[in-house]
Design an enzyme around this catalytic site. Structure first.
Site, PDB file in Angstrom:
ATOM      1  N   TYR A   1      -5.432 -41.658 -33.666  1.00  0.00           N
ATOM      2  CA  TYR A   1      -4.224 -41.940 -32.790  1.00  0.00           C
ATOM      3  C   TYR A   1      -4.656 -41.400 -31.401  1.00  0.00           C
ATOM      4  CZ  TYR A   1      -0.766 -42.146 -36.614  1.00  0.00           C
ATOM      5  OH  TYR A   1      -0.244 -43.078 -37.851  1.00  0.00           O
TER       6      TYR A   1
ATOM      7  N   TYR B   1      -6.343 -42.583 -42.554  1.00  0.00           N
ATOM      8  CA  TYR B   1      -7.100 -41.471 -41.961  1.00  0.00           C
ATOM      9  C   TYR B   1      -6.537 -40.309 -42.812  1.00  0.00           C
ATOM     10  CZ  TYR B   1      -2.230 -40.781 -40.171  1.00  0.00           C
ATOM     11  OH  TYR B   1      -0.891 -40.921 -39.838  1.00  0.00           O
TER      12      TYR B   1
ATOM     13  N   ARG C   1      -4.129 -40.875 -45.424  1.00  0.00           N
ATOM     14  CA  ARG C   1      -2.925 -41.676 -45.202  1.00  0.00           C
ATOM     15  C   ARG C   1      -3.298 -43.194 -45.350  1.00  0.00           C
ATOM     16  NH1 ARG C   1       1.601 -40.982 -43.102  1.00  0.00           N
ATOM     17  NH2 ARG C   1       2.188 -42.508 -44.758  1.00  0.00           N
TER      18      ARG C   1
ATOM     19  N   HIS D   1      -1.110 -47.673 -42.311  1.00  0.00           N
ATOM     20  CA  HIS D   1       0.702 -47.882 -42.014  1.00  0.00           C
ATOM     21  C   HIS D   1       0.851 -47.894 -40.563  1.00  0.00           C
ATOM     22  CE1 HIS D   1      -0.190 -43.498 -41.349  1.00  0.00           C
ATOM     23  NE2 HIS D   1       0.718 -43.433 -40.711  1.00  0.00           N
TER      24      HIS D   1
ATOM     25  N   HIS E   1       4.061 -46.836 -37.926  1.00  0.00           N
ATOM     26  CA  HIS E   1       5.451 -46.069 -37.791  1.00  0.00           C
ATOM     27  C   HIS E   1       6.267 -46.893 -37.165  1.00  0.00           C
ATOM     28  CE1 HIS E   1       3.982 -42.199 -39.118  1.00  0.00           C
ATOM     29  NE2 HIS E   1       2.767 -42.728 -38.356  1.00  0.00           N
TER      30      HIS E   1
HETATM   31 FE   LIG Z   1       0.510 -42.121 -38.971  1.00  0.00          FE
END
Ligand SMILES: [Fe+2]
Lengths: 168, 238
Positions: free
Chosen positions: B104, B143, B153, B156, B158
């Site tokens: 991110y 990740y 995770r 995906h 959000h």
């Molecule tokens: Fe996330």
């Protein structure tokens, strides 16, 4: 067809909900021309261990100074009624807004570890309504504390003094 | 707008210990169930928001001129409806995601995977008059995350949505059909039923792909409310 299930906003919610350089939904609801008495609303968000939630984000929704919600007839067209504030490292949030023509404002709490947004209300004055009645002896957690023009509303997610959350 | 009570056992409960962060953040009291009133039936109006032409194009909205983000090029599209099946026009959809390496663009993400200078990971779109939306992006990478064990995770995105009522506010995550990490995810598995979890999985849409350009994924969203779900069992419903 049932509603799409909720998922946590996660620890990186700032990327999408509070991006830098985009002022659309800030913590200042006092756009030019908004009518009403200035009010600040803020507090600290804490978890069940009493630790501040530095990665939480609060959304605010409220009517205008006459108690009308944006989008309804006669509402103050300069007032959006909606704001967002990402908490600082000490778990603090703060909105600059106007005193609504209603006893309360609505708040949503988003954060890592919150599977579905937590909905609550900050009451700015005593009121007789179904929410406060249903809250019973926990209703005090829904009352903001005034200090001059600042309404302080701390949010405790869990444990001692746990804020009453609502499912509408 | 008629908004019914949220059904029990459909959304994730507040406390799901396998997702460790819920342990100190889940309220110990259940929420007070209340019928929506004027504050919940009205909602923010975003008509004044003029979205930029690149707001819904994450391939390029953070990229240098002439460049694009690294990763498999995809298009995600679908329809936003209410529980009565009616399309929700002018619904604001905001999204954020990791880059193709699972990193991110965030100060608190220290994963080994590098940032992509051409990828910001943030976008927003509005549904059209028929409730349809679409955005272009790259397939996000999985990740690892600190949850007490070896947790990853799945891929995906959000998503954050507004309908027309504040009670329709929804934040969720979109997963990708066929990702082997999806069934292992403690966050997705906070959703109690398989039927509900399936609703969070986007489907490969070969018809929507653009040949030699990008793969399409279909993801429909349902917001609360609508004619077929009257607020039946509450004495003080509006
Ligand atoms: Fe996330």
């Amino acid at each position: 067809m049932r509603e799409t299930p909720s998922q946590t906003a996660g620890p990186y919610l700032h990327i999408g909900l509070a991006p830098e350089g985009r002022a659309s939904f800030g913590r200042d609801l006092r756009a030019p021309g908004v009518r009403g008495e200035a009010m600040e609303l803020g507090g600290t968000v804490r978890d069940g261990a009493g630790e501040p939630c530095g990665d939480a984000l609060i959304e605010l929704w409220q009517p205008d100074a006459a108690g009308r919600f944006p989008g309804t007839p006669g509402a103050d067209s300069a007032f959006g009624g909606y704001g967002r504030c990402a908490c600082d490292a000490a778990g603090r949030y703060r909105f600059e807004t106007i005193r609504p023509g209603a006893p309360f404002v609505s708040l949503l709490v988003f954060a890592r570890g919150i599977n579905a947004a937590l909905h609550t209300r900050a009451y700015l004055e005593p009121a007789e309504d179904d929410v406060l009645r249903a809250a019973g002896d926990r209703a005090g957690t829904l009352m903001a504390a005034w200090d001059g023009a600042t309404a302080r509303f701390d949010i405790r997610l869990q444990g001692t003094g746990e804020t009453v959350f609502l499912d509408f | 707008m008629s908004i019914g009570p949220r059904p029990e056992g459909w959304h994730p409960p507040a406390l799901t210990p396998a997702y460790r962060s819920t342990r100190l953040r889940a309220p110990s009291h259940p929420p007070l169930a209340m019928p929506p009133g004027p504050a919940e039936e009205a909602g923010p109006v975003f008509g004044h928001l003029s979205l930029g032409p690149l707001d819904g194009d994450l391939l390029v909205n953070h990229a240098a001129p002439g460049e694009t983000a690294i990763g498999p090029r995809i298009r995600v599209h679908g329809t936003v409806r209410d529980e009565g099946g009616r399309p929700v026009p002018h619904a604001l959809l905001e999204l954020w995601q990791a880059n193709a390496g699972g990193r991110y663009r965030h100060a608190r993400d220290g994963y080994l995977a590098p940032l992509d200078p051409n990828f910001g990971g943030c976008g927003r779109v509005m549904t059209d008059a028929e409730g349809r939306y679409a955005f272009r992006t790259i397939q996000p990478g999985p990740y690892p995350w600190p949850n007490g064990g070896n947790d990853w995770r799945p891929m995906h995105v959000h998503l954050s949505l507004f309908g027309h009522a504040f009670a329709q506010r929804l934040v969720t995550q979109l997963y990708f059909e066929g990702d082997p990490l999806t069934p292992l995810c403690p966050i997705l598995n906070a959703v109690p039923s398989q039927a509900a979890r399936d609703r969070l999985v986007a489907r490969l849409d070969m018809e929507g792909t653009v040949p030699m350009d990008l793969v399409a994924w279909r993801f429909d969203v349902v917001l609360r409310g609508g004619a077929q779900t009257p607020f039946e069992n509450r004495a003080e419903g509006l």
